[in-house]
Write a protein that holds these residues in place. Structure first.
Motif, mmCIF file in Angstrom:
data_model
loop_
_atom_site.group_PDB
_atom_site.id
_atom_site.type_symbol
_atom_site.label_atom_id
_atom_site.label_comp_id
_atom_site.label_asym_id
_atom_site.label_seq_id
_atom_site.Cartn_x
_atom_site.Cartn_y
_atom_site.Cartn_z
ATOM 1 N N LEU A 407 -30.938 93.409 66.250
ATOM 2 C CA LEU A 407 -29.848 92.974 67.125
ATOM 3 C C LEU A 407 -28.675 92.436 66.330
ATOM 4 C CD1 LEU A 407 -31.914 91.186 69.927
ATOM 5 C CD2 LEU A 407 -30.627 93.316 70.137
ATOM 6 N N PHE A 408 -28.948 91.656 65.309
ATOM 7 C CA PHE A 408 -27.867 91.100 64.496
ATOM 8 C C PHE A 408 -27.075 92.216 63.827
ATOM 9 C CE2 PHE A 408 -26.738 88.185 60.710
ATOM 10 C CZ PHE A 408 -25.549 87.831 61.322
ATOM 11 N N CYS A 409 -27.786 93.176 63.269
ATOM 12 C CA CYS A 409 -27.111 94.289 62.594
ATOM 13 C C CYS A 409 -26.303 95.128 63.571
ATOM 14 C CB CYS A 409 -28.151 95.147 61.877
ATOM 15 S SG CYS A 409 -27.459 96.566 60.982
ATOM 16 N N ARG A 410 -26.911 95.461 64.690
ATOM 17 C CA ARG A 410 -26.230 96.334 65.669
ATOM 18 C C ARG A 410 -24.976 95.674 66.233
ATOM 19 N NH1 ARG A 410 -23.687 99.566 67.500
ATOM 20 N NH2 ARG A 410 -24.041 100.937 69.296
ATOM 21 N N LEU A 411 -25.056 94.429 66.626
ATOM 22 C CA LEU A 411 -23.920 93.740 67.226
ATOM 23 C C LEU A 411 -22.846 93.411 66.193
ATOM 24 C CD1 LEU A 411 -25.822 91.346 69.654
ATOM 25 C CD2 LEU A 411 -24.710 93.515 70.185
ATOM 26 N N LEU A 412 -23.266 93.070 64.980
ATOM 27 C CA LEU A 412 -22.277 92.750 63.952
ATOM 28 C C LEU A 412 -21.528 93.993 63.503
ATOM 29 C CD1 LEU A 412 -21.295 90.231 62.512
ATOM 30 C CD2 LEU A 412 -22.870 90.741 60.640
ATOM 31 N N LEU A 413 -22.179 95.134 63.458
ATOM 32 C CA LEU A 413 -21.495 96.386 63.126
ATOM 33 C C LEU A 413 -20.449 96.728 64.188
ATOM 34 C CD1 LEU A 413 -24.452 98.595 61.818
ATOM 35 C CD2 LEU A 413 -22.542 97.687 60.481
ATOM 36 N N ARG A 419 -12.885 94.792 64.742
ATOM 37 C CA ARG A 419 -11.957 93.947 63.993
ATOM 38 C C ARG A 419 -11.572 94.568 62.653
ATOM 39 N NH1 ARG A 419 -12.221 88.726 66.379
ATOM 40 N NH2 ARG A 419 -13.899 88.571 67.915
ATOM 41 N N ARG A 420 -11.986 95.811 62.422
ATOM 42 C CA ARG A 420 -11.654 96.540 61.198
ATOM 43 C C ARG A 420 -12.099 95.764 59.951
ATOM 44 N NH1 ARG A 420 -7.533 100.543 62.340
ATOM 45 N NH2 ARG A 420 -6.964 100.413 64.544
ATOM 46 N N GLY A 421 -13.262 95.185 60.033
ATOM 47 C CA GLY A 421 -13.834 94.484 58.887
ATOM 48 C C GLY A 421 -13.384 93.057 58.720
ATOM 49 N N ARG A 422 -12.436 92.612 59.566
ATOM 50 C CA ARG A 422 -11.942 91.229 59.459
ATOM 51 C C ARG A 422 -12.782 90.329 60.376
ATOM 52 N NH1 ARG A 422 -5.486 92.627 60.173
ATOM 53 N NH2 ARG A 422 -5.318 93.981 58.335
ATOM 54 N N LEU A 423 -13.814 89.798 59.834
ATOM 55 C CA LEU A 423 -14.726 88.977 60.618
ATOM 56 C C LEU A 423 -15.127 87.756 59.811
ATOM 57 C CD1 LEU A 423 -16.401 88.733 63.242
ATOM 58 C CD2 LEU A 423 -18.239 89.917 62.057
ATOM 59 N N ASN A 424 -14.878 86.581 60.405
ATOM 60 C CA ASN A 424 -15.262 85.326 59.753
ATOM 61 C C ASN A 424 -16.719 85.033 60.104
ATOM 62 O OD1 ASN A 424 -15.454 82.853 58.555
ATOM 63 N ND2 ASN A 424 -13.800 81.889 59.720
ATOM 64 N N ILE A 425 -17.580 85.163 59.122
ATOM 65 C CA ILE A 425 -19.010 85.025 59.380
ATOM 66 C C ILE A 425 -19.456 83.568 59.468
ATOM 67 C CG2 ILE A 425 -19.785 84.962 56.975
ATOM 68 C CD1 ILE A 425 -21.394 86.943 59.870
ATOM 69 N N ILE A 426 -18.651 82.656 58.935
ATOM 70 C CA ILE A 426 -19.036 81.245 58.912
ATOM 71 C C ILE A 426 -19.277 80.693 60.321
ATOM 72 C CG2 ILE A 426 -18.393 78.929 58.178
ATOM 73 C CD1 ILE A 426 -19.080 80.848 55.904
ATOM 74 N N PRO A 427 -18.356 80.914 61.287
ATOM 75 C CA PRO A 427 -18.631 80.393 62.640
ATOM 76 C C PRO A 427 -19.917 80.959 63.249
ATOM 77 C CG PRO A 427 -16.339 80.999 62.423
ATOM 78 C CD PRO A 427 -17.031 81.515 61.208
#
Length: 777
Positions: A407-413, A419-427
């Motif tokens: 689920l983490f992989c599918r939703l994060l992809l 967002r064209r790779g612009r994703l802040n993973i910290i939040p």
């Protein structure tokens, strides 16, 4: 009756002789004192015949009493005067009613009665019991315990009800040892309810102690059964410490089985009723719970008012308030609607069914390792291949790791695409910690504070106080999610290791997911290499350390699961669990490519994939029973191969099931896993996993009698545990998990700055690039 008097008299003489060595004053009136204590029991016409004299001589020889003392004893008994009951005594005896617990006619309250018991009650005290008890009491070094022990013996002689209850509540000669019965629990409630006053108005209270008797055994280790130890209940006065009880039990056994056993009694093995002790942490925890309950109550009233008044205007403030409403949270929990726009409805069913069987496995573990009548019955059950599914509880837990990664992989992809790779993973990582920890911490604090105070039973303090001590020592490792590597011998909540493994891998997963999205060649290669490494590591460790091929549920080894070597040193380690997590990431990537490119799976591939997945799933599920067979000989190479390959095979089987269901090729299984009534169970899986330990520990702690094990009793007990677990899960979810989850979603939306309608449009837009739109049409 005559034999009883003779042996009893002998025991009194032995005790008095021993006291003489400590205090010469008692010696002067030895005969008079002994005669005075047994005078009400003697018959004036009694004379010792040849049989009784022989019995007396044998007893004296065993105890080391001189022949001169025996001769003196014989003459004293034959010269004893007759004692008759007076009119008042006869009347009181006639007034006795066995169904009224010895209460006779009303008497002056200032005169204290001696509670007498009927013949059937006093007949449980045999001469041999009195012999061993008297000798054992004399060996107790603690003065207070020894004196109350003598009062207990006096009470038996005078048929006082409290003394007979104390004797009656203790386990007698073990029965069924050769049958595998190792728990002889006596009568717990009868023992701790004893309360009486002696002639000096001193309180005598019952104390229940469960001694561990270790039998001498062969050096060859046998993993089945439980023949090496025996849990034996004794009811003693409350003034006796665990060391005194240990000495007492040792002494009793020395007259029956000799000095071939080892006795262990700790303070946790002894229980007596004490005033409820409450400290500052207990008050603080209760105040916190009451605060949340108050907030829930006010929030529910607010939502009821808005519904009644028709004021349902949406606003952030209103959403925050009703996040704590019981009505709102119950609607969310019990809703059977599923809103997956990318075909992940089947994950709901897999989560629900996997959790049900995980809870059933936990129940089986505690049932088998707790008090049972026939320990060999569990050994017979684990050898049956049909029960392999329940024995593979470890694979079901691995299923959750696979689903978490998938689920983490599918939703994060999907988010990376949007967002064209612009994703802040910290939040994302921060909100993950915030979402999981509060409910987790509430349960930990419950273990530390009120849980040990909410019940009682033969094993209550042994299990619950131990768990409380572990949580006090390791709570910080739990909330930092490192307790599977730190303080592993003091794990708080036996099932909490999973949260640590999942969290550790969750924090590492974004690197692999971003690599899969950013570099179409390097990403899959990097993940594949990691998967191969995850297969090699457990295989090498298993081969070098000669470990089991998987977690084997032998009842003897899981009385305390945290102290089990394999569980502590191998099973809970993240490096031993990476395979299924890597498989989950790989499956998520494959499904993302299939749905984003709208690939169509051919019939040949579907047929081949179903055949392979069914074979692999069946073999991994039922092959575990091979290692329980009596004829199986351990082989380190086989164990090393199994530890890695069976996880890989399970991952492949589950991976195809997810892909097939998500792409509309699930068939009957797809319909079952998307059954809408599984949705509420799926929403409760996290809370159910947290509270399950409460149900299991409460069960084994309060169990009064050993359980007869067969398939039906295990199944019935497991179903009741599952039901209770989900009931507690609803309470935890409504009170803490669901409200905080709702607040998290609101804050995350505000933090990301995306309005609700924009979120909907983006979700719909992303769904157009999947095959789900075709499936639904």
């Amino acid at each position: 009756m005559k034999s009883l008097i003779i042996i009893l008299f002998t025991c009194e003489l032995v005790v008095a002789i021993e006291q003489k060595l400590k205090d010469d004053i008692l010696n002067s009136n030895l005969d008079q004192r002994v005669l005075q204590r047994i005078k009400p029991l003697l018959d004036a016409d009694l004379a010792l015949d040849q049989e009784n004299l022989a019995l007396l001589n044998r007893t004296a020889k065993t105890l080391g009493v001189s022949q001169e003392s025996v001769d003196k004893l014989t003459s004293l008994v034959n010269k004893t005067e007759k004692v008759r009951l007076g009119p008042d005594d006869i009347e009181r005896t006639k007034a006795y009613n066995a169904y009224e617990d010895g209460k006779g006619p009303k008497m002056d309250p200032k005169i204290r009665q001696v509670e007498e018991s009927p013949d059937y009650a006093s007949s449980v005290v045999l001469a041999s019991d009195l012999l061993s008890l008297t000798s054992a009491v004399a060996t107790v070094r603690e003065t207070a315990c020894r004196e109350q022990g003598y009062k207990f013996l006096d009470g038996l002689l005078l048929k006082k009800r409290w003394a007979l209850k104390m004797f009656d509540a203790s386990a007698k000669s073990p029965q069924g040892l050769l049958f595998g019965s190792s728990y002889h629990l006596g009568n717990f409630d009868e023992c701790i309810a004893i309360q009486d006053f002696d002639d000096n108005s001193a309180t005598i209270e019952g104390q229940y102690c469960l001694a561990t008797i270790i039998w001498p055994h062969e050096k060859t280790k046998v993993r089945t059964g439980r023949g090496e130890t025996l849990r034996w209940a004794v009811c003693v006065p409350s003034s006796c410490s665990s060391n005194a009880v240990k000495s007492f039990v040792n002494s009793v056994l020395s007259y029956t089985v000799g000095n071939r056993t080892t006795v262990e009694v700790s303070e946790r093995d002894c229980y007596r009723r004490r005033p409820l002790s409450i400290d500052d942490l207990d008050v603080a925890y209760l105040s916190l719970i009451l605060l949340f309950v108050g907030i829930l109550f006010l929030s529910t009233l607010f939502e009821m008012y808005t519904i009644y008044a028709g004021k349902k205007k949406e606003s952030t403030t209103r959403e925050l308030i009703i996040s704590f409403s019981v009505i709102n949270n119950m609607k969310k929990i019990l809703s059977t609607k599923q809103h997956s726009a990318i075909g992940l409805d089947c994950v709901t069913g897999i989560k629900a069914l996997a959790m049900v069987f995980i809870l059933a496995g936990h129940a089986c573990l505690f049932i088998a390792s707790g008090p049972v009548m026939d320990a060999a019955a569990w050994d017979r059950l684990v050898r049956e291949p049909a029960n392999g599914f329940m024995l593979n509880n470890a694979l079901l837990v691995d299923t959750f790791l696979l689903l978490s990664a998938f689920l983490f992989c599918r939703l994060l992809l999907i988010e990376l695409d949007k967002r064209r790779g612009r994703l802040n993973i910290i939040p994302i990582l921060m909100f993950r910690y915030i979402r999981v920890t509060p409910a987790y911490l509430i349960v930990i604090l419950f273990y530390i504070t009120w849980f040990p105070k909410l019940g009682e039973g033969p094993l209550w303090e042994d299990r619950l106080l131990l768990e409380q001590e572990r949580c006090k020592a390791s709570w910080w490792a739990n909330i930092l999610y490192i307790n599977n590597y730190v303080n592993t011998d003091k794990i708080c909540m036996f099932q909490s290791w999973y949260l640590s493994v999942d969290t550790q891998l969750f924090f590492v997963a974004p690197f692999f997911i971003y690599s899969l999205w950013r570099w179409r060649k390097f990403g899959p290669i990097c993940l594949s290499v990691t998967l191969i490494i995850s297969l090699i590591i457990p295989a090498v460790i298993t081969y070098k350390e000669h470990l089991d091929p998987t977690l084997l549920f032998y009842a003897k080894e899981f009385t305390d699961i945290v102290s089990n070597f394999y569980f502590n040193d191998a099973y809970i380690k993240t490096h031993m669990k990476m395979t299924t997590y890597c498989m989950g990431l790989l499956i998520g990537y494959i499904l993302h490519r299939i749905q984003s490119k709208n690939y169509q799976i051919s019939g040949l591939i579907k047929t081949f994939a179903w055949i392979i997945s069914i074979i692999l799933g069946t073999v991994t599920t039922f092959s575990v029973t091979l290692f329980y067979q009596e004829w199986y000989q351990y082989n380190s190479i086989e164990a090393a191969a199994y530890i890695s390959l069976h996880k890989l095979a399970w991952g492949i089987a589950n991976g195809w099931l997810i892909i097939a269901c998500a792409t509309g090729n699930g068939g009957i299984l797809g319909k079952l896993l998307t059954w809408r009534f599984l949705a509420p169970i799926s929403r409760l899986t996290f809370c159910a996993y947290l509270v399950n330990g409460i149900v299991e520990l409460y069960y084994v702690g309060q169990l009064r009698h050993p359980l007869h094990i067969n398939f039906f009793t295990v199944m019935a007990t497991a179903i009741s545990h599952i039901t209770l677990t989900f009931f507690l899960a609803i309470i935890l979810c409504i009170t803490f998990e669901s409200p905080l989850h709702g607040i998290e979603k609101i804050l995350l939306r505000k933090f990301a700055g995306s309005p609700r309608d924009t979120t909907k449009r983006e979700l719909n837009e992303s769904s157009r690039n999947t095959s789900q739109s075709k499936i639904e049409s």
